[in-house]
Scaffold this active site. Structure first.
Site, PDB file in Angstrom:
ATOM      1  N   ASN A  38     -38.668  97.308  12.130  1.00 26.62           N
ATOM      2  CA  ASN A  38     -37.795  97.384  10.959  1.00 26.62           C
ATOM      3  C   ASN A  38     -37.054  96.073  10.743  1.00 26.62           C
ATOM      4  OD1 ASN A  38     -36.278  98.571   8.811  1.00 26.62           O
ATOM      5  ND2 ASN A  38     -34.615  99.015  10.229  1.00 26.62           N
ATOM      6  N   PHE A  55     -26.675  98.196  13.982  1.00 29.41           N
ATOM      7  CA  PHE A  55     -26.988  99.619  13.904  1.00 29.41           C
ATOM      8  C   PHE A  55     -28.505  99.765  13.826  1.00 29.41           C
ATOM      9  CE2 PHE A  55     -27.116 103.819  11.751  1.00 29.41           C
ATOM     10  CZ  PHE A  55     -26.400 104.523  12.701  1.00 29.41           C
ATOM     11  N   ALA A  56     -29.133  99.879  14.983  1.00 28.76           N
ATOM     12  CA  ALA A  56     -30.593  99.904  15.066  1.00 28.76           C
ATOM     13  C   ALA A  56     -31.120 101.275  14.674  1.00 28.76           C
ATOM     14  CB  ALA A  56     -31.042  99.543  16.479  1.00 28.76           C
ATOM     15  N   HIS A  57     -32.162 101.296  13.843  1.00 24.87           N
ATOM     16  CA  HIS A  57     -32.754 102.556  13.410  1.00 24.87           C
ATOM     17  C   HIS A  57     -34.055 102.273  12.687  1.00 24.87           C
ATOM     18  CE1 HIS A  57     -30.682 101.068   9.867  1.00 24.87           C
ATOM     19  NE2 HIS A  57     -31.406 101.884   9.115  1.00 24.87           N
ATOM     20  N   SER A  58     -34.772 103.311  12.373  1.00 27.59           N
ATOM     21  CA  SER A  58     -35.962 103.217  11.545  1.00 27.59           C
ATOM     22  C   SER A  58     -36.067 104.507  10.735  1.00 27.59           C
ATOM     23  CB  SER A  58     -37.208 103.004  12.399  1.00 27.59           C
ATOM     24  OG  SER A  58     -38.346 102.745  11.575  1.00 27.59           O
TER      25      SER A  58
END
Length: 309
Positions: free
Chosen positions: A50, A66-69
């Site tokens: 991402n 803010f790590a996410h996918s």
């Protein structure tokens, strides 16, 4: 709907971790979610991809990533992890590097974690709470701060900041449709309105006629996936709208880049990061860049610019 303390157990918190670079920092956060049964290892790779594809827009505030996918089969249940780094690392963000905190989110959909995101946005936006989180000696103490509880043997965690009283205003509009631009003749706070830190003690009087549903303004907050950073920005913007007394006149919707292009005509403006703004390009509506998604002061300024007040 799960609370922050439910989505982020003590076992998913690691403090003073050393990471060689941003990929390693995300890998630690991803591994914690694997260990707590939230995701498979594939989701960690998706979080890294991402950033590689969309840039470091996940660095939502100075020092905070803010790590996410996107929701995917790699997400087994909605959950989070928290990694405080021993040494800061660079993510490549123009203004918010270097990063000392990586919070990771895995979401099965865009609804289950909205209250948790609202709580986290308020906590990170409060200087006293942010300081307590940065200095918490143990995962248990940090979790107590997040939960608003007293850590064992420690001081009571600071309360989230109370909402300030709204500005005296009758709202941005009483008749224009949702396609009105940011330059429309909105009824807005006076240009001489007080600063956010000095709101009047009394709420504004309601307008003579309640606006019809069709007359509501909409602002889109946009991120790459619509489930993470856009929710942070949505919550901060809603805090500002509450302070202005505009919440019943302006709705805020968090969305992803693809959906935002289709929904742009419904909005007066789109609020997002610099990286996502470049991805969006010209969508026929003003695209406003916010650097710190937890800063009500910055969002207040951007909102004033949007409505020219």
């Amino acid at each position: 709907m799960k609370d922050l303390k439910d989505l982020l157990p003590v076992e998913a918190v690691r403090l003073d971790v050393r990471a060689a670079d941003w990929r390693a920092a995300i890998a630690v956060a991803g591994r914690l979610m694997v260990e707590t049964g939230v995701t498979t290892e594939e989701y960690t790779r998706e979080m890294v991809a991402n950033v590689e594809e969309n840039g470091p827009y996940i660095v939502i505030a100075p020092g905070v990533a803010f790590a996410h996918s996107r929701p995917s089969p790699a997400v087994l249940t909605t959950g989070m992890s928290w990694v405080r780094l021993a040494e800061p690392v660079e993510f490549g963000h123009e203004s918010n590097d270097p990063v000392t905190l990586v919070v990771a989110l895995a979401a099965q959909d865009s609804a289950a974690h909205t209250s948790a995101m609202a709580a986290l946005a308020r906590l990170l936006g409060d200087p006293a709470t942010a300081a307590a989180l940065a200095t918490a000696p143990t995962p248990e103490a940090l979790h107590a701060v997040l939960a608003g509880e007293r850590a064992e043997g420690g001081p009571e965690a600071p309360e989230p900041p109370a909402s300030a009283e709204p500005l005296a205003s009758a709202g941005p509009l009483a008749s224009a449709g949702p396609s009105a631009s940011a330059e429309s003749s909105a009824t807005a706070p006076s240009s001489a309105a007080p600063e956010p830190s000095s709101f009047p003690e009394s709420s504004p009087e309601p307008s003579a006629a309640e606006p019809r549903a069709a007359s509501l303004h909409k602002i889109l907050t946009v991120c790459g996936n619509g489930v993470g950073t856009s929710l942070f920005l949505k919550n901060t913007l809603e805090q500002v709208l509450d302070r202005w007394g505009w919440s019943r006149f302006v709705t805020v919707e968090a969305t992803d880049t693809i959906s935002a292009k289709g929904k742009a005509s419904e909005a007066v403006a789109l609020f997002t990061s610099r990286e996502i703004a470049r991805t969006l390009g010209d969508v026929g509506r003003p695209v406003k860049v916010v650097q710190d998604f937890t800063s009500t002061a910055e969002v207040d300024s951007v909102l004033r610019d949007t409505y020219d007040v």
